[in-house]
Design a protein around this motif. Sequence first.
Motif, PDB file in Angstrom:
ATOM      1  N   PHE A  35       0.861  -1.176   0.000  1.00 37.85           N
ATOM      2  CA  PHE A  35       0.000   0.000   0.000  1.00 37.85           C
ATOM      3  C   PHE A  35       0.896   1.223   0.000  1.00 37.85           C
ATOM      4  CE2 PHE A  35      -2.025   3.463   2.385  1.00 37.85           C
ATOM      5  CZ  PHE A  35      -3.189   3.624   1.660  1.00 37.85           C
ATOM      6  N   CYS A  36       0.510   2.241  -0.756  1.00 41.93           N
ATOM      7  CA  CYS A  36       1.241   3.501  -0.753  1.00 41.93           C
ATOM      8  C   CYS A  36       0.228   4.629  -0.871  1.00 41.93           C
ATOM      9  CB  CYS A  36       2.239   3.552  -1.906  1.00 41.93           C
ATOM     10  SG  CYS A  36       3.218   5.067  -1.919  1.00 41.93           S
ATOM     11  N   ASP A  37       0.305   5.582   0.041  1.00 37.99           N
ATOM     12  CA  ASP A  37      -0.589   6.731  -0.020  1.00 37.99           C
ATOM     13  C   ASP A  37       0.197   7.982  -0.416  1.00 37.99           C
ATOM     14  OD1 ASP A  37       0.766   7.547   2.259  1.00 37.99           O
ATOM     15  OD2 ASP A  37      -0.949   7.312   3.606  1.00 37.99           O
ATOM     16  N   SER A  38      -0.448   9.138  -0.305  1.00 36.43           N
ATOM     17  CA  SER A  38       0.197  10.380  -0.717  1.00 36.43           C
ATOM     18  C   SER A  38       1.423  10.705   0.140  1.00 36.43           C
ATOM     19  CB  SER A  38      -0.796  11.539  -0.691  1.00 36.43           C
ATOM     20  OG  SER A  38      -1.318  11.703   0.608  1.00 36.43           O
ATOM     21  N   SER A  39       1.479  10.200   1.369  1.00 38.15           N
ATOM     22  CA  SER A  39       2.667  10.405   2.206  1.00 38.15           C
ATOM     23  C   SER A  39       3.873   9.695   1.596  1.00 38.15           C
ATOM     24  CB  SER A  39       2.442   9.877   3.614  1.00 38.15           C
ATOM     25  OG  SER A  39       1.384  10.543   4.232  1.00 38.15           O
ATOM     26  N   GLY A  40       3.657   8.500   1.074  1.00 36.81           N
ATOM     27  CA  GLY A  40       4.722   7.770   0.397  1.00 36.81           C
ATOM     28  C   GLY A  40       5.194   8.521  -0.828  1.00 36.81           C
ATOM     29  N   LEU A  41       4.251   9.028  -1.624  1.00 42.91           N
ATOM     30  CA  LEU A  41       4.614   9.807  -2.811  1.00 42.91           C
ATOM     31  C   LEU A  41       5.401  11.047  -2.408  1.00 42.91           C
ATOM     32  CD1 LEU A  41       4.500  10.479  -5.817  1.00 42.91           C
ATOM     33  CD2 LEU A  41       2.295  11.584  -5.386  1.00 42.91           C
ATOM     34  N   ALA A  51      11.509   1.241  -9.102  1.00 39.34           N
ATOM     35  CA  ALA A  51      11.386  -0.106  -9.665  1.00 39.34           C
ATOM     36  C   ALA A  51      10.165  -0.794  -9.090  1.00 39.34           C
ATOM     37  CB  ALA A  51      12.637  -0.921  -9.362  1.00 39.34           C
ATOM     38  N   ALA A  52       9.472  -1.540  -9.933  1.00 47.02           N
ATOM     39  CA  ALA A  52       8.316  -2.358  -9.520  1.00 47.02           C
ATOM     40  C   ALA A  52       7.271  -1.518  -8.792  1.00 47.02           C
ATOM     41  CB  ALA A  52       8.766  -3.542  -8.675  1.00 47.02           C
ATOM     42  N   ILE A  53       6.794  -0.475  -9.450  1.00 45.27           N
ATOM     43  CA  ILE A  53       5.843   0.458  -8.849  1.00 45.27           C
ATOM     44  C   ILE A  53       4.473  -0.207  -8.674  1.00 45.27           C
ATOM     45  CG2 ILE A  53       4.661   2.659  -9.140  1.00 45.27           C
ATOM     46  CD1 ILE A  53       6.998   3.524 -10.902  1.00 45.27           C
ATOM     47  N   PRO A  54       3.913  -0.165  -7.469  1.00 49.12           N
ATOM     48  CA  PRO A  54       2.555  -0.681  -7.264  1.00 49.12           C
ATOM     49  C   PRO A  54       1.537   0.165  -8.054  1.00 49.12           C
ATOM     50  CG  PRO A  54       3.664  -0.324  -5.169  1.00 49.12           C
ATOM     51  CD  PRO A  54       4.522   0.288  -6.227  1.00 49.12           C
ATOM     52  N   GLY A  89       1.572   4.148  -9.065  1.00 42.65           N
ATOM     53  CA  GLY A  89       1.662   4.483 -10.485  1.00 42.65           C
ATOM     54  C   GLY A  89       0.602   5.500 -10.877  1.00 42.65           C
ATOM     55  N   ARG A  90      -0.608   5.327 -10.355  1.00 41.66           N
ATOM     56  CA  ARG A  90      -1.686   6.291 -10.634  1.00 41.66           C
ATOM     57  C   ARG A  90      -1.358   7.651 -10.013  1.00 41.66           C
ATOM     58  NH1 ARG A  90      -4.677   1.628  -9.612  1.00 41.66           N
ATOM     59  NH2 ARG A  90      -5.228   2.291  -7.504  1.00 41.66           N
ATOM     60  N   LEU A  91      -0.847   7.656  -8.790  1.00 47.16           N
ATOM     61  CA  LEU A  91      -0.463   8.922  -8.153  1.00 47.16           C
ATOM     62  C   LEU A  91       0.623   9.643  -8.958  1.00 47.16           C
ATOM     63  CD1 LEU A  91      -0.324   7.947  -4.358  1.00 47.16           C
ATOM     64  CD2 LEU A  91      -1.923   9.549  -5.418  1.00 47.16           C
ATOM     65  N   LEU A  92       1.605   8.902  -9.436  1.00 48.99           N
ATOM     66  CA  LEU A  92       2.680   9.493 -10.234  1.00 48.99           C
ATOM     67  C   LEU A  92       2.124  10.084 -11.525  1.00 48.99           C
ATOM     68  CD1 LEU A  92       5.429   6.782  -9.736  1.00 48.99           C
ATOM     69  CD2 LEU A  92       5.552   9.158  -8.959  1.00 48.99           C
ATOM     70  N   SER A  93       1.193   9.383 -12.135  1.00 47.83           N
ATOM     71  CA  SER A  93       0.596   9.844 -13.376  1.00 47.83           C
ATOM     72  C   SER A  93      -0.241  11.103 -13.163  1.00 47.83           C
ATOM     73  CB  SER A  93      -0.261   8.727 -13.974  1.00 47.83           C
ATOM     74  OG  SER A  93      -0.894   9.180 -15.144  1.00 47.83           O
ATOM     75  N   PRO A 108      12.223   8.215 -13.274  1.00 48.53           N
ATOM     76  CA  PRO A 108      12.242   7.074 -14.191  1.00 48.53           C
ATOM     77  C   PRO A 108      11.840   5.799 -13.460  1.00 48.53           C
ATOM     78  CG  PRO A 108      14.474   7.839 -13.733  1.00 48.53           C
ATOM     79  CD  PRO A 108      13.540   8.799 -13.071  1.00 48.53           C
ATOM     80  N   ALA A 109      11.141   4.938 -14.172  1.00 44.42           N
ATOM     81  CA  ALA A 109      10.644   3.713 -13.553  1.00 44.42           C
ATOM     82  C   ALA A 109      10.936   2.510 -14.437  1.00 44.42           C
ATOM     83  CB  ALA A 109       9.143   3.832 -13.323  1.00 44.42           C
ATOM     84  N   TYR A 110      11.191   1.392 -13.777  1.00 34.66           N
ATOM     85  CA  TYR A 110      11.496   0.129 -14.452  1.00 34.66           C
ATOM     86  C   TYR A 110      10.667  -0.976 -13.822  1.00 34.66           C
ATOM     87  CZ  TYR A 110      15.315   2.695 -16.515  1.00 34.66           C
ATOM     88  OH  TYR A 110      16.043   3.629 -17.216  1.00 34.66           O
ATOM     89  N   PRO A 111      10.428  -2.051 -14.568  1.00 33.58           N
ATOM     90  CA  PRO A 111       9.584  -3.124 -14.044  1.00 33.58           C
ATOM     91  C   PRO A 111      10.188  -3.903 -12.877  1.00 33.58           C
ATOM     92  CG  PRO A 111      10.376  -3.678 -16.248  1.00 33.58           C
ATOM     93  CD  PRO A 111      10.794  -2.274 -15.957  1.00 33.58           C
ATOM     94  N   THR A 112      11.517  -3.940 -12.789  1.00 33.54           N
ATOM     95  CA  THR A 112      12.172  -4.668 -11.699  1.00 33.54           C
ATOM     96  C   THR A 112      13.375  -3.876 -11.205  1.00 33.54           C
ATOM     97  OG1 THR A 112      13.743  -5.862 -13.096  1.00 33.54           O
ATOM     98  CG2 THR A 112      11.572  -6.902 -12.751  1.00 33.54           C
ATOM     99  N   ALA A 113      13.829  -4.221 -10.014  1.00 32.50           N
ATOM    100  CA  ALA A 113      15.027  -3.581  -9.473  1.00 32.50           C
ATOM    101  C   ALA A 113      16.244  -3.922 -10.329  1.00 32.50           C
ATOM    102  CB  ALA A 113      15.251  -4.006  -8.031  1.00 32.50           C
TER     103      ALA A 113
END
Length: 122
Positions: A57-63, A83-86, A90-94, A103-108
């Motif tokens: 889980f990640c909320d706006s505090s995490g962002l 890496a490996a964004i939940p 991902g929606r918050l970043l968008s 930058p984001a990647y599918p894995t570490a």
Amino acid sequence: MTDAFRIDVPYTDGALAVIALSGEFDIATAPAVRARALDLIAVGHPDLVADLAGVTFCDSSGLGTLIGIWRCAKEAEGSLTLAAIPDRLGRLLSVTGMGAFLPAYPTAETALAARQGNRTSA
């Protein structure tokens, strides 16, 4: 009850470090993430890869924490790669437009390879 939140540093090499998070990344855990990331920057690892594969889980505090870490890394002439964004993050970043800066990647592993490639070509 959820699993305990964990912060691990499975990789460091020169300026580069991976910080792996697992559990809920929220208002209760964000300060510890920020502190650990800033410690890594302070000891000479300004290029960070945040492995979020274990984040449930990640909320706006995490962002907000990730944005703060990104700013601190930039001030230290480093970077933050995700890496490996939940999905929720991902929606918050968008929605916030921060995906353009982080930058984001599918894995570490792919993020690490990309950062190592950028470091050697710089």
